[in-house]
Design an enzyme around this catalytic site. Structure first.
Site, short mmCIF file in Angstrom:
data_model
loop_
_atom_site.label_atom_id
_atom_site.label_comp_id
_atom_site.label_asym_id
_atom_site.label_seq_id
_atom_site.Cartn_x
_atom_site.Cartn_y
_atom_site.Cartn_z
N LYS A 60 6.20 -36.10 19.43
CA LYS A 60 6.16 -36.69 20.77
C LYS A 60 5.61 -35.70 21.81
O LYS A 60 4.71 -36.03 22.59
CB LYS A 60 7.56 -37.15 21.16
CG LYS A 60 7.70 -37.67 22.60
CD LYS A 60 9.05 -38.34 22.80
CE LYS A 60 10.21 -37.39 22.65
NZ LYS A 60 10.32 -36.45 23.79
N THR A 61 6.16 -34.49 21.83
CA THR A 61 5.74 -33.51 22.82
C THR A 61 4.31 -33.07 22.57
O THR A 61 3.50 -32.96 23.50
CB THR A 61 6.69 -32.29 22.80
OG1 THR A 61 8.02 -32.74 23.11
CG2 THR A 61 6.27 -31.25 23.83
N HIS A 100 13.75 -42.61 26.57
CA HIS A 100 13.60 -41.27 26.02
C HIS A 100 12.18 -41.18 25.49
O HIS A 100 11.91 -41.54 24.34
CB HIS A 100 14.62 -41.05 24.91
CG HIS A 100 14.61 -39.67 24.34
ND1 HIS A 100 15.09 -39.38 23.08
CD2 HIS A 100 14.17 -38.49 24.84
CE1 HIS A 100 14.96 -38.09 22.83
NE2 HIS A 100 14.40 -37.53 23.89
N ASP A 116 9.81 -36.11 28.19
CA ASP A 116 11.07 -36.47 27.55
C ASP A 116 11.82 -37.64 28.16
O ASP A 116 12.47 -38.37 27.43
CB ASP A 116 11.99 -35.23 27.56
CG ASP A 116 13.08 -35.31 26.49
OD1 ASP A 116 12.79 -35.80 25.39
OD2 ASP A 116 14.20 -34.89 26.77
N ARG A 128 14.25 -23.10 21.74
CA ARG A 128 13.71 -23.94 22.81
C ARG A 128 13.02 -23.13 23.89
O ARG A 128 13.34 -21.96 24.12
CB ARG A 128 14.86 -24.73 23.46
CG ARG A 128 15.52 -25.75 22.56
CD ARG A 128 14.73 -27.04 22.51
NE ARG A 128 15.30 -28.01 21.59
CZ ARG A 128 15.00 -29.31 21.61
NH1 ARG A 128 14.14 -29.77 22.50
NH2 ARG A 128 15.53 -30.13 20.74
#
Length: 549
Positions: free
Chosen positions: A252-253, A230, A267, A338
């Protein structure tokens, strides 16, 4: 009598063959148009597709997510994990029967044949069947086109998605969970690894489709010697691959969308004997508080202006005004808004979504206790331990009753989606680190100078400088000192970063308060390890690296 895999496929094919309006692999523009015609969504001012869900579908429903417990596979799964909830095969067959019956009465069915996995040698061919065009469009964004040279080690998988159907509560008494007020749940997200089928029933959250397939890949790949992760992944100009792992809110993104490095994906990836490959065709980014200035790549991908038939980004559960514009800071509906968009909407991607073996891996944590350093180097044993723990903090004020940061542990930075016994994933990471000489760093994007409420959040530019030092090899040339409480190696210097900031204790005015808070966090680690892993075949040399031990 239970259905065999062959009988399941025959049953589904019969539904599709007998239905008068089954649309197989529709064109992208058709899916966009149908989504709007069916009133499944509206168009935003920028041309994106805008949709809202019912309150129970603003996120995943972990308590309604099941794995079918069958003799063939149950020994491979960690049933002690709170996210691995078993379902009887008989219950799954009830779901299948109800799903097939519901599909047969829908005015139109949409079928997409895609793959999960950019490397054709382990791409999972996935047929998604739904009664909504929006699900079909989502799979077009998120899953990859069928490659011409598909030679996968994995057999195909089938997914049925009925996002707005609800199950008969009476029929499922004793089969599904009992909700707080005594009612039986009327939704289920279930996967049968052995018969290779999944069902999303009653969850309209697009992430239920994505994460079901992620879980399926995380189960199948280790048996083929492939480590699922992940993580986000990108590649430098010289072809060096880097992976970033971290839970929601750790950056992270944002950090993987580096204009100087080509993005493989944000992801989900697999690491085999040839290198790293993205699972997906797109990204599913959190939008709450998204900044056009700080995250320009993601913002443009979701909200660029285009005619609606050429757009196809899906904006889910964000606050929108009557003029079609958004307020991304408004979380009254949900903080989990999202955006789904194809990778091609980003300016700097690697089209193949494949790279070589990662030179660097970064574990991201947002430590709201303010006691972890902004960066630390990890030995293979330390990396395996921190991989097992998947630590970050839940912030005070984000949930009723939380007045102090709460330690959150999510194994492999994705616990709900990693169904196998934990020693399998941890061992595979250590083996690949050793074989391919991969260096792992721990980067804290959380707090410095005190805990949340007293200290301050690490500046994004500071974190970017640290990430750059991890990637360009600068941190290979510096001296380190070991933190004996947390069993990590803290650099004594880092280009572009003040030396005082590197040791977190130095940033606290009250050193005794730091020591107390650090000991509390280390104790949280030790207690969680004892609870989750004491009987999970974790090697002693890895267990010895747990903070507080």
């Amino acid at each position: 009598m239970l259905y065999s895999q062959k009988e399941i496929l025959q049953k589904i094919d019969k539904v599709l063959d007998n239905h008068g309006h089954t649309i197989i692999n529709p064109a992208r523009k058709f899916m966009i148009q149908r989504t709007l015609e069916n009133r499944e969504a509206t168009t935003a001012a920028c041309g994106a597709i805008n949709t809202w869900t019912l309150p129970e579908s603003t996120g995943r429903s972990p308590k309604d997510t099941y794995i079918v417990k069958r003799a063939e596979s149950e020994g491979n799964i960690d049933w002690d994990s709170p996210n691995n909830i078993g379902m009887r095969p008989e219950t799954f067959d009830m779901l299948l029967e109800d799903a097939c019956q519901a599909l047969s009465f829908k005015p139109e069915l949409y079928v997409t044949d895609r793959v999960v996995g950019a490397d054709a040698s382990f791409a999972l061919k996935t047929r998604t069947i739904s009664d909504t065009a929006l699900v079909a469009l989502f799979t077009d964004n998120m899953f990859r086109p069928l490659p011409e040279n598909l030679n996968s080690c994995l057999e195909p998988f089938t997914l049925i998605a009925l996002p707005y159907e609800k199950l008969d509560r009476e029929r499922y008494k004793g089969h599904l969970r009992v909700m707080p007020k005594g009612k039986t749940s009327n939704m289920a997200v279930a996967m049968d690894f052995d018969r290779r089928i999944g069902i999303v029933y009653g969850s309209a959250y697009c992430g239920s489709v994505k994460k079901l397939m992620f879980t399926v890949m995380n189960y199948y790949l280790p048996a083929e010697g492939i480590l699922p992760l992940h993580c986000s992944a990108n590649e430098g100009l010289d072809g060096d691959c880097a992976l970033l792992l971290g839970l929601s809110g750790t950056g992270k993104t944002t950090l993987s969308a580096d204009p100087s490095r080509a993005l493989l994906g944000d992801d989900e990836h697999g690491w085999n004997n040839y290198g790293v490959a993205n699972f997906e065709n797109g990204c599913y980014a959190k939008l709450i508080n998204l900044s056009k200035d700080k995250e320009p790549e993601i913002y443009h991908a979701v909200f660029h202006n285009d005619i609606y038939l050429e757009h196809g980004s899906i904006v889910e559960n964000a606050m929108i005004y009557p003029d079609g514009t958004y307020d991304l800071d408004d979380e009254r509906l949900t903080p989990n808004s999202r955006g789904s968009y194809p990778l091609s909407f980003l300016s700097n991607i690697k089209e193949s979504s494949c790279s070589g073996h990662p030179k660097t891996i970064i574990f991201l944590t947002a430590d709201a206790n303010g006691v972890l350093p902004p960066v630390a180097k990890l030995t293979p044993a330390q990396a395996m331990l921190w991989f097992l723990m998947g630590y970050t903090s839940k912030l005070a004020g984000t949930e009723t009753g939380i007045v102090d940061p709460v330690s959150t542990f999510s194994r492999f930075f994705g616990e709900p989606f990693m169904p196998r016994n934990p020693d399998v994933y941890s061992r595979m990471l250590g083996e690949k680190m050793e074989e391919y000489n991969t260096q792992v760093y721990l980067v804290n994007t959380g707090w410095s100078g005190g805990a949340y409420g007293t200290g301050s959040r690490m500046d994004i530019n500071l974190t970017r400088a640290i990430v750059e030092a991890c990637l360009n090899g600068s941190l290979n040339e510096v001296a380190y000192e070991e933190n004996e409480l947390f069993h990590i190696l803290i650099p004594k210097s880092c280009p572009g970063v003040s030396q005082e900031v590197l040791n977190p204790r130095n940033t606290w005015a009250d050193k005794a308060a730091y020591d107390s808070r650090a000991q509390k966090l280390a104790t949280d680690f030790a207690n969680h390890f004892a609870k989750a892993y004491s009987n999970k075949n974790i090697a002693p040399e890895i267990a010895a690296q747990c903070p507080g031990r």
